[in-house]
Design a protein around this motif. Structure first.
Motif, mmCIF file in Angstrom:
data_model
loop_
_atom_site.group_PDB
_atom_site.id
_atom_site.type_symbol
_atom_site.label_atom_id
_atom_site.label_comp_id
_atom_site.label_asym_id
_atom_site.label_seq_id
_atom_site.Cartn_x
_atom_site.Cartn_y
_atom_site.Cartn_z
ATOM 1 N N SER A 253 0.791 -1.232 0.000
ATOM 2 C CA SER A 253 0.000 0.000 0.000
ATOM 3 C C SER A 253 0.821 1.279 0.000
ATOM 4 O O SER A 253 0.415 2.276 -0.599
ATOM 5 C CB SER A 253 -0.925 0.024 1.224
ATOM 6 N N TYR A 254 1.961 1.275 0.700
ATOM 7 C CA TYR A 254 2.643 2.543 0.969
ATOM 8 C C TYR A 254 4.107 2.640 0.536
ATOM 9 O O TYR A 254 4.682 3.719 0.601
ATOM 10 C CB TYR A 254 2.577 2.854 2.465
ATOM 11 N N ALA A 255 4.737 1.551 0.139
ATOM 12 C CA ALA A 255 6.169 1.583 -0.158
ATOM 13 C C ALA A 255 6.419 1.860 -1.647
ATOM 14 O O ALA A 255 5.903 1.153 -2.512
ATOM 15 C CB ALA A 255 6.833 0.279 0.262
ATOM 16 N N PHE A 256 7.229 2.887 -1.900
ATOM 17 C CA PHE A 256 7.514 3.329 -3.261
ATOM 18 C C PHE A 256 8.986 3.700 -3.370
ATOM 19 O O PHE A 256 9.704 3.742 -2.385
ATOM 20 C CB PHE A 256 6.661 4.553 -3.626
ATOM 21 N N TRP A 257 9.396 4.006 -4.582
ATOM 22 C CA TRP A 257 10.715 4.564 -4.819
ATOM 23 C C TRP A 257 10.621 5.464 -6.039
ATOM 24 O O TRP A 257 9.676 5.389 -6.820
ATOM 25 C CB TRP A 257 11.758 3.460 -4.983
ATOM 26 N N ILE A 258 11.595 6.345 -6.187
ATOM 27 C CA ILE A 258 11.619 7.278 -7.308
ATOM 28 C C ILE A 258 12.783 6.871 -8.210
ATOM 29 O O ILE A 258 13.940 7.068 -7.856
ATOM 30 C CB ILE A 258 11.782 8.729 -6.813
ATOM 31 N N PRO A 259 12.477 6.272 -9.367
ATOM 32 C CA PRO A 259 13.543 5.787 -10.231
ATOM 33 C C PRO A 259 14.292 6.880 -10.992
ATOM 34 O O PRO A 259 15.410 6.676 -11.434
ATOM 35 C CB PRO A 259 12.823 4.852 -11.204
ATOM 36 N N GLY A 260 13.704 8.035 -11.137
ATOM 37 C CA GLY A 260 14.345 9.116 -11.884
ATOM 38 C C GLY A 260 14.811 10.222 -10.963
ATOM 39 O O GLY A 260 15.139 10.005 -9.801
#
Length: 174
Positions: free
Chosen positions: A152-159
Motif C-alpha cells: 500500500s505505501y512503499a515506493f521509490w523514485i527511479p528518476g
C-alpha cells in the motif's frame, strides 16, 4: 488559511502557520479544499517528513539518501499528516514518477529474466501461494517485506526526484 510561496527553491514550497493543538491529529484542510486550491495535486502521493529533512528535500526533491531508497507515501493527505512533528513538512509527489517498491512474478520465471529484474528489485521471497515470487527493494530482513503495508505505501523514485516533487508544504506553529 493563507499560504506563502517561498521563492528561489528548486521545488514549489508553500508555508503557513497553524494552531498545532487544533491540528495535531487532523490536517487544517480537507482533501477537497486541497484540490480546490491546488488542482494540479489531484492524484498526487503525499509523504510527511520531519522538518530536519527539509534542506535535503529542497536540494534533492526527496528526504532519503540515496534518493532512490524506498519511501512510504499515500494518495491520502491525512495519512501523510500522521508523520513528522511540527514544524511539519509534507511532500506532494507526482504519482506517475514513483514506482511501487515491489512486484510479483511467477515463481518459474527463467533465471536470466529474474536476474535482470533483480537489478531493480534485489530481494526475492516466495509468496504465500508458492506460485509467485515477491520481489522488493527492501532488504530481506525488513519486517514490512511482502506485507499489505509494503503493497500500500512503499515506493521509490527511479528518476530525478526534483521532477517527481510537485510541491512541498511546511506547516509552522503560529
Amino acid at each position: 488559511m493563507e499560504f506563502l510561496q517561498i521563492p528561489g527553491a528548486a521545488v514549489s514550497v508553500w508555508a503557513t502557520t497553524i494552531d498545532v493543538d487544533a491540528h495535531r491529529r487532523r490536517p487544517p484542510f480537507s482533501r477537497t479544499d486541497l484540490w480546490r486550491t491546488w488542482p494540479e495535486l489531484a492524484g498526487a502521493m503525499f509523504r510527511g517528513v520531519s522538518s530536519d529533512r527539509l534542506q535535503t528535500v529542497l536540494q534533492t526533491g526527496v528526504d532519503v539518501v540515496p534518493t532512490n531508497s524506498v519511501i512510504y507515501a499515500s494518495d491520502d493527505f491525512d495519512k501523510a499528516w500522521e508523520y513528522g512533528d511540527f514544524p511539519k513538512v509534507v511532500l506532494a509527489l507526482d504519482s506517475r514518477k514513483v514506482k511501487p517498491s515491489w512486484q510479483m512474478i511467477p515463481a518459474d520465471t527463467p533465471p536470466v529474466e529474474l536476474a535482470e529484474i533483480g537489478k531493480v528489485y534485489p530481494t526475492a521471497v516466495p509468496y504465500s501461494n508458492g506460485e509467485s515470487l515477491w520481489l522488493s527493494r527492501l532488504p530481506a530482513d525488513d519486517p514490512r517485506i511482502a506485507t499489505d503495508y509494503e503493497a500500500s505505501y512503499a515506493f521509490w523514485i527511479p528518476g530525478n526526484p526534483l521532477e517527481a516533487v510537485r510541491a512541498v508544504f511546511v506547516f509552522m506553529p503560529s
